[in-house]
Scaffold this motif. Structure first.
Motif, PDB file in Angstrom:
ATOM      1  N   TYR A 103       3.196   0.689   5.251  1.00 36.94           N
ATOM      2  CA  TYR A 103       2.527  -0.608   5.095  1.00 36.94           C
ATOM      3  C   TYR A 103       3.333  -1.508   4.158  1.00 36.94           C
ATOM      4  O   TYR A 103       3.035  -1.610   2.971  1.00 36.94           O
ATOM      5  CB  TYR A 103       1.130  -0.408   4.511  1.00 36.94           C
ATOM      6  CG  TYR A 103       0.274   0.594   5.271  1.00 36.94           C
ATOM      7  CD1 TYR A 103      -0.211   0.312   6.549  1.00 36.94           C
ATOM      8  CD2 TYR A 103      -0.061   1.811   4.691  1.00 36.94           C
ATOM      9  CE1 TYR A 103      -1.000   1.218   7.235  1.00 36.94           C
ATOM     10  CE2 TYR A 103      -0.859   2.735   5.373  1.00 36.94           C
ATOM     11  CZ  TYR A 103      -1.321   2.433   6.641  1.00 36.94           C
ATOM     12  OH  TYR A 103      -2.104   3.327   7.305  1.00 36.94           O
TER      13      TYR A 103
ATOM     14  N   TRP B 113      -3.609   2.667  -3.404  1.00 32.30           N
ATOM     15  CA  TRP B 113      -4.993   2.677  -3.905  1.00 32.30           C
ATOM     16  C   TRP B 113      -5.415   4.065  -4.365  1.00 32.30           C
ATOM     17  O   TRP B 113      -6.302   4.188  -5.224  1.00 32.30           O
ATOM     18  CB  TRP B 113      -5.972   1.982  -2.974  1.00 32.30           C
ATOM     19  CG  TRP B 113      -6.594   2.743  -1.814  1.00 32.30           C
ATOM     20  CD1 TRP B 113      -7.013   4.042  -1.788  1.00 32.30           C
ATOM     21  CD2 TRP B 113      -6.902   2.202  -0.514  1.00 32.30           C
ATOM     22  NE1 TRP B 113      -7.553   4.346  -0.558  1.00 32.30           N
ATOM     23  CE2 TRP B 113      -7.505   3.238   0.242  1.00 32.30           C
ATOM     24  CE3 TRP B 113      -6.760   0.942   0.067  1.00 32.30           C
ATOM     25  CZ2 TRP B 113      -7.938   3.049   1.555  1.00 32.30           C
ATOM     26  CZ3 TRP B 113      -7.202   0.768   1.371  1.00 32.30           C
ATOM     27  CH2 TRP B 113      -7.779   1.804   2.106  1.00 32.30           C
TER      28      TRP B 113
ATOM     29  N   PRO C  75       0.818  -1.220   0.000  1.00 30.19           N
ATOM     30  CA  PRO C  75       0.000   0.000   0.000  1.00 30.19           C
ATOM     31  C   PRO C  75       0.851   1.270   0.000  1.00 30.19           C
ATOM     32  O   PRO C  75       0.537   2.239  -0.667  1.00 30.19           O
ATOM     33  CB  PRO C  75      -0.808  -0.116   1.290  1.00 30.19           C
ATOM     34  CG  PRO C  75      -0.893  -1.588   1.549  1.00 30.19           C
ATOM     35  CD  PRO C  75       0.427  -2.149   1.086  1.00 30.19           C
TER      36      PRO C  75
ATOM     37  N   GLY D  29     -11.873  -1.943   7.688  1.00 31.13           N
ATOM     38  CA  GLY D  29     -11.193  -1.088   6.709  1.00 31.13           C
ATOM     39  C   GLY D  29     -11.127   0.351   7.181  1.00 31.13           C
ATOM     40  O   GLY D  29     -10.195   1.072   6.870  1.00 31.13           O
TER      41      GLY D  29
ATOM     42  N   ASP E 184     -10.408   1.713  10.098  1.00 34.08           N
ATOM     43  CA  ASP E 184      -9.867   1.206  11.361  1.00 34.08           C
ATOM     44  C   ASP E 184     -10.124   2.067  12.596  1.00 34.08           C
ATOM     45  O   ASP E 184     -10.404   1.557  13.662  1.00 34.08           O
ATOM     46  CB  ASP E 184      -8.351   1.027  11.237  1.00 34.08           C
ATOM     47  CG  ASP E 184      -7.978   0.036  10.153  1.00 34.08           C
ATOM     48  OD1 ASP E 184      -8.848  -0.359   9.364  1.00 34.08           O
ATOM     49  OD2 ASP E 184      -6.797  -0.340  10.099  1.00 34.08           O
TER      50      ASP E 184
ATOM     51  N   PHE F 194       0.703   6.527  -2.094  1.00 33.43           N
ATOM     52  CA  PHE F 194      -0.242   5.520  -1.606  1.00 33.43           C
ATOM     53  C   PHE F 194      -0.903   4.799  -2.782  1.00 33.43           C
ATOM     54  O   PHE F 194      -1.513   5.418  -3.659  1.00 33.43           O
ATOM     55  CB  PHE F 194      -1.292   6.195  -0.715  1.00 33.43           C
ATOM     56  CG  PHE F 194      -2.063   5.219   0.118  1.00 33.43           C
ATOM     57  CD1 PHE F 194      -1.440   4.506   1.135  1.00 33.43           C
ATOM     58  CD2 PHE F 194      -3.397   4.993  -0.131  1.00 33.43           C
ATOM     59  CE1 PHE F 194      -2.147   3.586   1.902  1.00 33.43           C
ATOM     60  CE2 PHE F 194      -4.113   4.079   0.633  1.00 33.43           C
ATOM     61  CZ  PHE F 194      -3.488   3.376   1.651  1.00 33.43           C
TER      62      PHE F 194
ATOM     63  N   GLN G 120     -10.711  -8.462   5.819  1.00 28.49           N
ATOM     64  CA  GLN G 120     -11.059  -7.069   5.461  1.00 28.49           C
ATOM     65  C   GLN G 120     -12.273  -7.102   4.521  1.00 28.49           C
ATOM     66  O   GLN G 120     -12.671  -8.174   4.070  1.00 28.49           O
ATOM     67  CB  GLN G 120      -9.862  -6.388   4.788  1.00 28.49           C
ATOM     68  CG  GLN G 120      -8.941  -5.667   5.775  1.00 28.49           C
ATOM     69  CD  GLN G 120      -7.952  -4.744   5.085  1.00 28.49           C
ATOM     70  OE1 GLN G 120      -7.467  -5.054   3.997  1.00 28.49           O
ATOM     71  NE2 GLN G 120      -7.636  -3.624   5.708  1.00 28.49           N
TER      72      GLN G 120
ATOM     73  N   TRP H  50      -8.034  -5.593   1.018  1.00 26.77           N
ATOM     74  CA  TRP H  50      -8.891  -4.774   0.128  1.00 26.77           C
ATOM     75  C   TRP H  50      -8.045  -3.792  -0.666  1.00 26.77           C
ATOM     76  O   TRP H  50      -8.421  -3.419  -1.792  1.00 26.77           O
ATOM     77  CB  TRP H  50     -10.093  -4.163   0.842  1.00 26.77           C
ATOM     78  CG  TRP H  50      -9.924  -2.993   1.772  1.00 26.77           C
ATOM     79  CD1 TRP H  50      -8.844  -2.703   2.543  1.00 26.77           C
ATOM     80  CD2 TRP H  50     -10.900  -1.961   2.027  1.00 26.77           C
ATOM     81  NE1 TRP H  50      -9.094  -1.571   3.288  1.00 26.77           N
ATOM     82  CE2 TRP H  50     -10.343  -1.096   2.992  1.00 26.77           C
ATOM     83  CE3 TRP H  50     -12.186  -1.695   1.548  1.00 26.77           C
ATOM     84  CZ2 TRP H  50     -11.038   0.019   3.476  1.00 26.77           C
ATOM     85  CZ3 TRP H  50     -12.882  -0.597   2.033  1.00 26.77           C
ATOM     86  CH2 TRP H  50     -12.306   0.255   2.977  1.00 26.77           C
ATOM     87  N   ASP H  51      -6.885  -3.404  -0.149  1.00 25.94           N
ATOM     88  CA  ASP H  51      -5.965  -2.590  -0.956  1.00 25.94           C
ATOM     89  C   ASP H  51      -5.662  -3.318  -2.261  1.00 25.94           C
ATOM     90  O   ASP H  51      -5.680  -2.725  -3.348  1.00 25.94           O
ATOM     91  CB  ASP H  51      -4.630  -2.379  -0.234  1.00 25.94           C
ATOM     92  CG  ASP H  51      -4.759  -1.564   1.049  1.00 25.94           C
ATOM     93  OD1 ASP H  51      -5.442  -2.035   1.968  1.00 25.94           O
ATOM     94  OD2 ASP H  51      -4.169  -0.470   1.123  1.00 25.94           O
TER      95      ASP H  51
ATOM     96  N   GLU I 117      -2.438   9.169   1.227  1.00 23.69           N
ATOM     97  CA  GLU I 117      -3.338   8.171   1.818  1.00 23.69           C
ATOM     98  C   GLU I 117      -4.705   8.792   2.110  1.00 23.69           C
ATOM     99  O   GLU I 117      -5.740   8.169   1.899  1.00 23.69           O
ATOM    100  CB  GLU I 117      -2.697   7.645   3.114  1.00 23.69           C
ATOM    101  CG  GLU I 117      -3.450   6.518   3.782  1.00 23.69           C
ATOM    102  CD  GLU I 117      -2.760   6.044   5.058  1.00 23.69           C
ATOM    103  OE1 GLU I 117      -1.738   6.651   5.452  1.00 23.69           O
ATOM    104  OE2 GLU I 117      -3.244   5.074   5.658  1.00 23.69           O
TER     105      GLU I 117
ATOM    106  N   TRP J 176      -1.950  -5.961   1.620  1.00 32.60           N
ATOM    107  CA  TRP J 176      -3.234  -5.849   2.335  1.00 32.60           C
ATOM    108  C   TRP J 176      -4.366  -6.279   1.412  1.00 32.60           C
ATOM    109  O   TRP J 176      -4.326  -6.025   0.195  1.00 32.60           O
ATOM    110  CB  TRP J 176      -3.467  -4.410   2.790  1.00 32.60           C
ATOM    111  CG  TRP J 176      -3.072  -4.131   4.201  1.00 32.60           C
ATOM    112  CD1 TRP J 176      -3.909  -4.002   5.271  1.00 32.60           C
ATOM    113  CD2 TRP J 176      -1.744  -3.924   4.723  1.00 32.60           C
ATOM    114  NE1 TRP J 176      -3.189  -3.732   6.403  1.00 32.60           N
ATOM    115  CE2 TRP J 176      -1.867  -3.694   6.111  1.00 32.60           C
ATOM    116  CE3 TRP J 176      -0.458  -3.940   4.166  1.00 32.60           C
ATOM    117  CZ2 TRP J 176      -0.767  -3.463   6.935  1.00 32.60           C
ATOM    118  CZ3 TRP J 176       0.631  -3.718   4.987  1.00 32.60           C
ATOM    119  CH2 TRP J 176       0.470  -3.484   6.349  1.00 32.60           C
TER     120      TRP J 176
HETATM  121  C1  GLC Z   1      -4.928   1.311   7.147  1.00 29.87           C
HETATM  122  C2  GLC Z   1      -6.368   1.436   6.694  1.00 29.87           C
HETATM  123  C3  GLC Z   1      -6.808   0.135   6.032  1.00 29.87           C
HETATM  124  C4  GLC Z   1      -5.816  -0.231   4.939  1.00 29.87           C
HETATM  125  C5  GLC Z   1      -4.384  -0.286   5.470  1.00 29.87           C
HETATM  126  C6  GLC Z   1      -3.339  -0.480   4.381  1.00 29.87           C
HETATM  127  O1  GLC Z   1      -4.792   0.387   8.166  1.00 29.87           O
HETATM  128  O2  GLC Z   1      -7.209   1.753   7.753  1.00 29.87           O
HETATM  129  O3  GLC Z   1      -8.091   0.271   5.492  1.00 29.87           O
HETATM  130  O4  GLC Z   1      -6.161  -1.449   4.364  1.00 29.87           O
HETATM  131  O5  GLC Z   1      -4.093   0.923   6.101  1.00 29.87           O
HETATM  132  O6  GLC Z   1      -3.420   0.541   3.442  1.00 29.87           O
END
Ligand code: GLC
Length: 446
Positions: free
Chosen positions: A34, A431, A29, A173, A175, A429, A112, A40-41, A408, A38
């Motif tokens: 990160y 996404w 991500p 997601g 968080d 970032f 996620q 959903w990313d 982000e 991940w």
């Molecule tokens: C943060 C966000 C989460 C995402 C992760 C990696 O933890 O809250 O939604 O998947 O970062 O980008």
């Protein structure tokens, strides 16, 4: 918002971010904050790769599903290779001790939001669908997505309500959403360890934008509980203080079921099970998560047996799911232009409404604008007949990225009311870059 003469961001900058964050088979991500893959990313990132290097979109998804558990759970993180710059890493999750975890790859033991079915369907409208290997790839991944959904309906919906629950705020997601504050306030933290010295996030970005040490204590307390219970969902449902029917998670699940139905038709898979999930979840979202007085959808706390009545951008999820009736969609659209805007020059949809006491324009999920939520809201508004408002959300998101770069998240206040710099959190970032490409290059409705 004034437009600078040289945009900070555009198609080639977005492509460069995705190239830079590629790690030989998957995309991180963001390199600093990160350093793994991940869940959903990865789905959103595949949508960007589709326009840059379509073959990589397939590799991205395939390497995400390499972490899938025998139960069907698709983990929130695949730790493909070690990196000390993140906490909690594999030594906290201890997936290798769980019988259902895959061999040869360390993962978390939570998930996620389920995005892959609608991601696969959207890939049909991108250059990916022209790849010779695409039909075989689709037939390979479809049953894995189906197994993930089946896991959710069998293990995360003990009362058979059609709504699945999340076990951890990191499964939402969103968080650090203030919606979870009430749940954590009711949690007994006495047995939880202090992890303040182990955290890496606050060394990498501004600590005042991140969760507090007390919050982290609760987050890790839940993970330690899951490990102690051997990731047994029945035991977790019995003992854990955090059981929430999250409105965004269930909306994305419903929308993904609809994609599974259409993809299944093409592939010749039977559809009765998925059609039943879809019907039940759509009905349950409206039965249980809609608040007529507020004109908004909220998540439901199963432990406290109450709606978590904080207006967040997750409450627009049912537009994307096709769950909202025309009257409900009108209320949501009106709320977006009233409660979610702090003034006439504000842009986009903040993660938490400025009218909420918990609103904080710079803090992680408590106010800033996130591009993935705005992308989902754009498609949701479009789907429910609010095309003009949808176009405004899209134009605002594009303007933020072009003005500030591939961040982000973004401060929703106009420069006149906020700080000098609206781009926040991690830079480069993935996404954000990926969805910029999808916004700019794919006008197909979803
Ligand atoms: C943060 C966000 C989460 C995402 C992760 C990696 O933890 O809250 O939604 O998947 O970062 O980008």
């Amino acid at each position: 918002m004034s437009t600078p003469s040289v945009p900070a961001f555009g198609l080639s900058a977005a492509r460069a971010i995705l190239r830079g964050n590629w790690r030989d088979g998957f995309t991180v991500p963001s390199p600093r904050l990160y350093p793994f893959q991940w869940n959903w990313d990865s789905g959103f990132i595949a949508l960007g790769l589709a326009y840059t290097e379509p073959g990589r979109a397939l590799a991205e998804i395939r390497s995400m599903f390499a972490g899938q558990w025998a139960t069907g759970l698709l983990p929130s993180i695949n730790f493909h290779r070690p990196d000390a710059n993140y906490f909690p890493g594999p030594e906290v999750w201890r997936s290798s001790e769980a019988a259902a975890a895959p061999a040869g790859i360390a993962t978390t033991g939570i998930t996620q939001p389920p995005v892959f079915a609608f991601v696969l369907e959207r890939l049909l409208t991108t250059p990916v669908a022209q790849l010779p290997e695409w039909p075989a790839f689709l037939a390979e991944i479809y049953p894995k997505v189906l197994a993930f959904h089946r896991y959710l309906y069998t293990k995360r919906d003990p009362e058979g309500e059609g709504l699945v629950y999340i076990q951890h705020n990191w499964e939402s997601g969103t968080d650090n959403s203030p919606a979870w504050d009430a749940v954590f306030a009711a949690m007994d933290l006495r047995g939880c360890r202090d992890v303040s010295q182990l955290r890496r996030d606050i060394r990498n970005v501004d600590a005042s934008h991140r969760p507090t040490h007390e919050q982290y204590k609760a987050y890790i307390g839940l993970v330690d509980l899951f490990v102690r219970l051997g990731y047994d969902d029945t035991a977790i449902a019995r003992e854990s203080p955090f059981l929430v029917q999250d409105v965004l998670f269930n909306s994305l699940l419903a929308r993904s079921n609809q994609s599974l139905l259409r993809l299944g038709d093409r592939l010749g898979f039977p559809s009765a099970e998925v059609a039943d999930w879809n019907r039940r979840t759509l009905a349950a979202i409206n039965r249980k998560l809609w608040d007529e007085e507020a004109g908004h959808y909220f998540s439901f706390d199963l432990r406290g047996q109450r709606l978590l009545r904080i207006r967040t951008s997750s409450g627009f999820g049912p537009l994307f799911a096709g769950a909202a009736s025309p009257a409900q969609a009108n209320r949501l659209a009106a709320g977006l232009t009233a409660e979610f805007r702090g003034g006439p020059d504000w842009s986009g949809c903040p993660s938490t409404a400025p009218s909420e006491a918990a609103f904080n324009p710079v803090k992680y999920w408590r106010g800033p604008i996130w591009i993935n939520l705005n992308w989902l809201i754009y498609h949701g508004l479009f789907r429910s007949g609010h095309g003009a408002l949808a176009e405004r959300v899209k134009a605002d998101a594009i303007a933020l990225m072009e003005r500030w770069g591939g961040f982000e998240y973004f401060d929703p206040r106009p420069v006149t009311a906020g700080g000098a710099d609206q781009g926040l959190g991690a830079d480069n970032f993935s996404w954000t870059a990926a969805l910029y490409l999808d916004f700019a290059l794919n006008a197909a409705p979803l």
